[in-house]
Write a protein that holds these residues in place. Sequence first.
Motif, mmCIF file in Angstrom:
data_model
loop_
_atom_site.group_PDB
_atom_site.id
_atom_site.type_symbol
_atom_site.label_atom_id
_atom_site.label_comp_id
_atom_site.label_asym_id
_atom_site.label_seq_id
_atom_site.Cartn_x
_atom_site.Cartn_y
_atom_site.Cartn_z
ATOM 1 N N ALA A 348 0.824 -1.212 0.000
ATOM 2 C CA ALA A 348 0.000 0.000 0.000
ATOM 3 C C ALA A 348 0.859 1.263 0.000
ATOM 4 O O ALA A 348 0.575 2.217 -0.725
ATOM 5 N N VAL A 349 1.922 1.262 0.799
ATOM 6 C CA VAL A 349 2.807 2.440 0.845
ATOM 7 C C VAL A 349 3.494 2.636 -0.501
ATOM 8 O O VAL A 349 3.615 3.760 -1.004
ATOM 9 N N GLY A 355 1.811 7.057 -6.661
ATOM 10 C CA GLY A 355 0.646 7.823 -7.109
ATOM 11 C C GLY A 355 -0.574 6.998 -7.467
ATOM 12 O O GLY A 355 -1.541 7.534 -8.029
ATOM 13 N N LYS A 356 -0.579 5.699 -7.131
ATOM 14 C CA LYS A 356 -1.719 4.843 -7.499
ATOM 15 C C LYS A 356 -2.893 5.007 -6.546
ATOM 16 O O LYS A 356 -4.047 4.782 -6.929
ATOM 17 N N ILE A 357 -2.617 5.298 -5.285
ATOM 18 C CA ILE A 357 -3.691 5.450 -4.292
ATOM 19 C C ILE A 357 -3.443 6.705 -3.460
ATOM 20 O O ILE A 357 -2.334 7.262 -3.456
ATOM 21 N N LYS A 358 -4.491 7.139 -2.750
ATOM 22 C CA LYS A 358 -4.368 8.306 -1.870
ATOM 23 C C LYS A 358 -3.748 7.894 -0.530
ATOM 24 O O LYS A 358 -3.727 6.720 -0.175
ATOM 25 N N PHE A 359 -3.306 8.910 0.199
ATOM 26 C CA PHE A 359 -2.693 8.658 1.510
ATOM 27 C C PHE A 359 -3.661 7.905 2.415
ATOM 28 O O PHE A 359 -3.286 6.938 3.087
ATOM 29 N N THR A 360 -4.929 8.341 2.437
ATOM 30 C CA THR A 360 -5.919 7.709 3.321
ATOM 31 C C THR A 360 -6.280 6.294 2.858
ATOM 32 O O THR A 360 -6.843 5.512 3.636
ATOM 33 N N ASP A 361 -5.978 5.981 1.605
ATOM 34 C CA ASP A 361 -6.254 4.621 1.107
ATOM 35 C C ASP A 361 -5.284 3.592 1.682
ATOM 36 O O ASP A 361 -5.543 2.385 1.585
ATOM 37 N N ILE A 362 -4.162 4.036 2.241
ATOM 38 C CA ILE A 362 -3.225 3.080 2.855
ATOM 39 C C ILE A 362 -3.961 2.295 3.943
ATOM 40 O O ILE A 362 -3.888 1.063 4.007
#
Length: 403
Positions: A348-349, A355-362
């Motif tokens: 996830a990190v 740039g594939k996911i947002k910070f909150t998506d971790i």
Amino acid sequence: MIIMFHIIILGSTGSVGKIALSIVKRYPKNFKIIALVANSNIQLIYRQCIEFSPKYVMLNDIKSSEILRKILKDNHCSTEVLFGLDSLEKLSNISSVDYVISAITGIAGLIPTISFIRKGRKILLANKESLVSCGKIFFDEVKKYQSQILPIDSEINAIFQMLPKEFHTNLGFFDLTKIGIDEITLTGSGGPFLTTPISELKSVTPKEACRHPNWSMGKKISVDSATMINKGFEYVETRYCFNIEFDQINILIHPQSIVHSMIHYVDGSIVAKLGIPDMTASIHYSMFYPFQYNSKIYQKKLNLKKTQSLTFIEPDYKRYPCLKLAMEVSRSEKQSVITALNAINEVAVSAFLSGKIKFTDIFNVNDKILEKINFQEPNNIEEIIYIDFESRNIAKRYIDLCN
């Protein structure tokens, strides 16, 4: 008397490896580099070979190894370039090595670290993922092969330094209650988003997440610090290093990063270790251990007269849901789930940094994948590696589907 240590550094091009080499450079009569191990940063590992003349250097991929071998030969450097598991076995069999600094980031550090443990080598452990992924199994290996662990991580190292030396050689097994300790407090700065409105966290960038207010670290650990899952992993590290129950470990946010850890005695007294936020002190201490090498390692020292305040805050779990998740998973004592969380979080990190996911998506990825998995409890390192591998694949497929 001049003390000479023969050492191997796993992860010499990372932040901990570079600090260790800066200490070697400062005390050239005290250290002989036997081998450097790195991923694929050819330019930096080349400069390290030229400067420190290790007998061996080992890279993680064959193409980089071939390029480095040619560059070293063209520049008349005698360092031998190695690659592959057989070469790792060769390094771990070098009996003249006094200790190995394990500083490869992430689960990639597990196999090399275990290889040296199984040869009874002393390990200066910065790679917390090896311990987090394996838990009790890690220390069972340490005991079985009569290895020794010395933690480098600043908070864990601070606790280690505060304990009597007779406990140092039995890390992971000694009973803290024998010396009246009943709690340990870990501190964390809260990272770069301590005061950022929670509603804005979904739009923070990798660059902002890596801009730690106090510590200079690599990208992965910086993001882990921003989510505070690193403190959740240290929660696990503390549990197994100091043989203490999870409900005896506290976590507090301490924005100044001056108090690194605290140990609590049954009479209510607390002993704390203070210092400026810099890994150099714990690495320097560990590299010379058990000798106290008195020297000025900093131009700057902690000046309490100029320290306006020391504040301690309970973590806000709405701001740091990854920390809450890591603590809940840890308290379940299910090693398979802790191993999976470490693996999923790395994926996830990495996805956030690219740039594939947002910070909150971790957190969302960590939480959703943990709901899907159901592994049997592992009994050995090989089963740990299987859980790690499968968890990564599930996480990667999930992220790809979400994009």
